[in-house]
Design a protein around this motif. Structure first.
Motif, PDB file in Angstrom:
ATOM      1  N   GLN A  69      -5.767   4.805 -13.708  1.00  0.00           N
ATOM      2  CA  GLN A  69      -6.741   4.563 -14.765  1.00  0.00           C
ATOM      3  C   GLN A  69      -8.030   3.960 -14.218  1.00  0.00           C
ATOM      4  O   GLN A  69      -9.132   4.326 -14.632  1.00  0.00           O
ATOM      5  N   ALA A  70      -7.897   3.037 -13.276  1.00  0.00           N
ATOM      6  CA  ALA A  70      -9.074   2.383 -12.713  1.00  0.00           C
ATOM      7  C   ALA A  70      -9.974   3.381 -11.997  1.00  0.00           C
ATOM      8  O   ALA A  70     -11.204   3.249 -12.018  1.00  0.00           O
ATOM      9  N   ALA A  71      -9.381   4.401 -11.389  1.00  0.00           N
ATOM     10  CA  ALA A  71     -10.154   5.380 -10.631  1.00  0.00           C
ATOM     11  C   ALA A  71     -11.087   6.197 -11.518  1.00  0.00           C
ATOM     12  O   ALA A  71     -12.021   6.823 -11.012  1.00  0.00           O
ATOM     13  N   THR A  72     -10.868   6.191 -12.823  1.00  0.00           N
ATOM     14  CA  THR A  72     -11.760   6.919 -13.733  1.00  0.00           C
ATOM     15  C   THR A  72     -13.063   6.164 -13.960  1.00  0.00           C
ATOM     16  O   THR A  72     -14.013   6.733 -14.522  1.00  0.00           O
ATOM     17  N   CYS A  73     -13.133   4.900 -13.527  1.00  0.00           N
ATOM     18  CA  CYS A  73     -14.313   4.074 -13.780  1.00  0.00           C
ATOM     19  C   CYS A  73     -14.933   3.487 -12.525  1.00  0.00           C
ATOM     20  O   CYS A  73     -16.158   3.327 -12.459  1.00  0.00           O
ATOM     21  N   TYR A  74     -14.109   3.137 -11.544  1.00  0.00           N
ATOM     22  CA  TYR A  74     -14.587   2.366 -10.390  1.00  0.00           C
ATOM     23  C   TYR A  74     -14.123   2.985  -9.067  1.00  0.00           C
ATOM     24  O   TYR A  74     -13.089   3.651  -9.024  1.00  0.00           O
ATOM     25  N   PRO A  75     -14.848   2.704  -7.986  1.00  0.00           N
ATOM     26  CA  PRO A  75     -14.270   2.966  -6.669  1.00  0.00           C
ATOM     27  C   PRO A  75     -13.188   1.921  -6.389  1.00  0.00           C
ATOM     28  O   PRO A  75     -13.378   0.737  -6.660  1.00  0.00           O
ATOM     29  N   VAL A  76     -12.062   2.370  -5.891  1.00  0.00           N
ATOM     30  CA  VAL A  76     -10.905   1.494  -5.684  1.00  0.00           C
ATOM     31  C   VAL A  76     -10.605   1.381  -4.194  1.00  0.00           C
ATOM     32  O   VAL A  76     -10.552   2.399  -3.486  1.00  0.00           O
ATOM     33  N   PHE A  77     -10.393   0.153  -3.751  1.00  0.00           N
ATOM     34  CA  PHE A  77     -10.127  -0.091  -2.332  1.00  0.00           C
ATOM     35  C   PHE A  77      -8.944  -1.042  -2.172  1.00  0.00           C
ATOM     36  O   PHE A  77      -8.541  -1.719  -3.123  1.00  0.00           O
ATOM     37  N   ALA A  78      -8.431  -1.085  -0.953  1.00  0.00           N
ATOM     38  CA  ALA A  78      -7.396  -2.049  -0.583  1.00  0.00           C
ATOM     39  C   ALA A  78      -7.993  -3.036   0.407  1.00  0.00           C
ATOM     40  O   ALA A  78      -8.888  -2.694   1.179  1.00  0.00           O
ATOM     41  N   THR A  79      -7.512  -4.256   0.369  1.00  0.00           N
ATOM     42  CA  THR A  79      -7.902  -5.271   1.351  1.00  0.00           C
ATOM     43  C   THR A  79      -6.647  -5.991   1.817  1.00  0.00           C
ATOM     44  O   THR A  79      -5.659  -6.068   1.092  1.00  0.00           O
ATOM     45  N   LYS A  80      -6.715  -6.512   3.055  1.00  0.00           N
ATOM     46  CA  LYS A  80      -5.554  -7.201   3.615  1.00  0.00           C
ATOM     47  C   LYS A  80      -5.878  -8.658   3.863  1.00  0.00           C
ATOM     48  O   LYS A  80      -6.893  -8.985   4.471  1.00  0.00           O
ATOM     49  N   ASN A  81      -5.006  -9.517   3.358  1.00  0.00           N
ATOM     50  CA  ASN A  81      -5.154 -10.948   3.587  1.00  0.00           C
ATOM     51  C   ASN A  81      -4.722 -11.264   5.018  1.00  0.00           C
ATOM     52  O   ASN A  81      -3.567 -11.054   5.382  1.00  0.00           O
ATOM     53  N   THR A  82      -5.662 -11.765   5.806  1.00  0.00           N
ATOM     54  CA  THR A  82      -5.360 -12.018   7.218  1.00  0.00           C
ATOM     55  C   THR A  82      -4.424 -13.203   7.422  1.00  0.00           C
ATOM     56  O   THR A  82      -3.858 -13.374   8.500  1.00  0.00           O
ATOM     57  N   HIS A  83      -4.255 -14.028   6.382  1.00  0.00           N
ATOM     58  CA  HIS A  83      -3.397 -15.213   6.509  1.00  0.00           C
ATOM     59  C   HIS A  83      -1.928 -14.897   6.246  1.00  0.00           C
ATOM     60  O   HIS A  83      -1.047 -15.374   6.969  1.00  0.00           O
ATOM     61  N   ASN A  84      -1.678 -14.085   5.195  1.00  0.00           N
ATOM     62  CA  ASN A  84      -0.273 -13.804   4.871  1.00  0.00           C
ATOM     63  C   ASN A  84       0.121 -12.349   5.074  1.00  0.00           C
ATOM     64  O   ASN A  84       1.287 -11.981   4.930  1.00  0.00           O
ATOM     65  N   GLY A  85      -0.864 -11.487   5.403  1.00  0.00           N
ATOM     66  CA  GLY A  85      -0.562 -10.087   5.671  1.00  0.00           C
ATOM     67  C   GLY A  85      -0.375  -9.226   4.445  1.00  0.00           C
ATOM     68  O   GLY A  85      -0.080  -8.029   4.557  1.00  0.00           O
ATOM     69  N   PHE A  86      -0.545  -9.799   3.250  1.00  0.00           N
ATOM     70  CA  PHE A  86      -0.344  -9.046   2.011  1.00  0.00           C
ATOM     71  C   PHE A  86      -1.562  -8.171   1.708  1.00  0.00           C
ATOM     72  O   PHE A  86      -2.706  -8.559   1.925  1.00  0.00           O
ATOM     73  N   TRP A  87      -1.277  -6.993   1.172  1.00  0.00           N
ATOM     74  CA  TRP A  87      -2.328  -6.081   0.727  1.00  0.00           C
ATOM     75  C   TRP A  87      -2.593  -6.273  -0.765  1.00  0.00           C
ATOM     76  O   TRP A  87      -1.666  -6.508  -1.539  1.00  0.00           O
ATOM     77  N   THR A  88      -3.851  -6.162  -1.141  1.00  0.00           N
ATOM     78  CA  THR A  88      -4.208  -6.175  -2.564  1.00  0.00           C
ATOM     79  C   THR A  88      -5.143  -4.996  -2.824  1.00  0.00           C
ATOM     80  O   THR A  88      -5.800  -4.484  -1.911  1.00  0.00           O
ATOM     81  N   PHE A  89      -5.191  -4.587  -4.088  1.00  0.00           N
ATOM     82  CA  PHE A  89      -6.059  -3.479  -4.492  1.00  0.00           C
ATOM     83  C   PHE A  89      -7.113  -4.020  -5.456  1.00  0.00           C
ATOM     84  O   PHE A  89      -6.840  -4.897  -6.281  1.00  0.00           O
ATOM     85  N   SER A  90      -8.316  -3.470  -5.339  1.00  0.00           N
ATOM     86  CA  SER A  90      -9.418  -3.981  -6.153  1.00  0.00           C
ATOM     87  C   SER A  90     -10.348  -2.855  -6.576  1.00  0.00           C
ATOM     88  O   SER A  90     -10.495  -1.848  -5.884  1.00  0.00           O
ATOM     89  N   ALA A  91     -10.990  -3.083  -7.729  1.00  0.00           N
ATOM     90  CA  ALA A  91     -12.055  -2.205  -8.191  1.00  0.00           C
ATOM     91  C   ALA A  91     -13.380  -2.819  -7.770  1.00  0.00           C
ATOM     92  O   ALA A  91     -13.645  -3.987  -8.057  1.00  0.00           O
TER      93      ALA A  91
END
Length: 256
Positions: A43-65
């Protein structure tokens, strides 16, 4: 800088609190990147560019608009209105947050930041009614947050699968201004299309069975929304005009 602390929402302690009238829209207006769960990517892709980022401290990935090319700005907020078709859940639950329950191990509860300026005892949207029961708006936010626990797990599973398959590609977003030095946004990741196309039939079938093909394609297609961001940015004569935006594989593998 004053440290902001989450405290558990309580009908006793916070009975008189109200969400100030402009708190939500003011918060959204500063969201350069809006958090997304894996279940929202389509759904988000219909409105925004969507990317992933990686937290360098805990290694977790998150997704953002991505909502702007500069920090603390959201191009989709106009005249105190969030002018989009799809509003990420993270914007619908503010100013509530998930936090670990103080009195119960491995459990979560709802927290608020009392001293951030989002609450008042005089005007705004009440958190509780005259009988100390949650209002409908409070219940709705709480239900969304409760569902987020499972969605966070699903997001972690999705991102781990992509990471294990080597499907994340680190990008530099180079923003060329009409009058000024180019700016570079670092730390963004998208799907490595070449690597995705090179997956085996077995790997693709595994992604299909897990329901991951749609969000993968959504992330790739969402890159076209960068053009929309440029258009919205250039509609306002007070902003620096953008000539073009180029996305290139990052020269430095370090995630910023």
């Amino acid at each position: 800088m004053k440290k902001l602390t989450l405290v558990e929402l309580s009908s006793k302690t916070h009975k008189e609190l109200k969400i100030t009238n402009n708190a939500v829209i003011q918060h959204i207006a500063k969201q350069h990147l809006m958090n997304l769960r894996a279940t929202e990517l389509g759904q988000a892709a219909t409105c925004y560019p969507v990317f992933a980022t990686k937290n360098t401290h805990n290694g977790f990935w998150t997704f953002s608009a991505l909502t702007s090319f500069v920090p603390n700005e959201n191009l989709f907020v106009k005249n105190d209105k969030f002018d989009v078709i799809y509003r990420p859940t993270s914007t619908q639950t503010f100013p509530f947050y998930l936090m670990k329950a103080p009195a119960e191990e491995n459990a979560y509860t709802i927290g608020i930041i009392e001293d951030q300026g989002d609450f008042s005892k005089t005007t705004g949207e009440p958190l509780f009614d005259e009988n100390s029961n949650p209002t409908e708006a409070t219940k709705r936010r709480a239900q969304l947050l409760d569902a987020d626990v499972q969605k966070d797990i699903q997001t972690a599973q999705f991102s781990k699968t992509l990471d294990d398959l080597g499907l994340f590609k680190h990008l530099d977003m180079n923003v060329q201004l009409f009058d000024g030095e180019p700016k570079t946004i670092k730390g963004l990741h998208t799907i490595d299309e070449d690597r995705f196309q090179a997956l085996s039939i077995e790997e693709l079938d595994s992604l299909r069975k897990q329901g991951y093909l749609m969000p993968i394609h959504a992330m790739l297609i969402s890159l076209l929304q960068v053009n929309r961001l440029i258009t919205i940015n250039n509609e306002n004569v007070e902003r620096a005009r953008i000539v073009e935006v180029k996305m290139e594989v990052a020269k430095d593998a370090t995630i910023s």
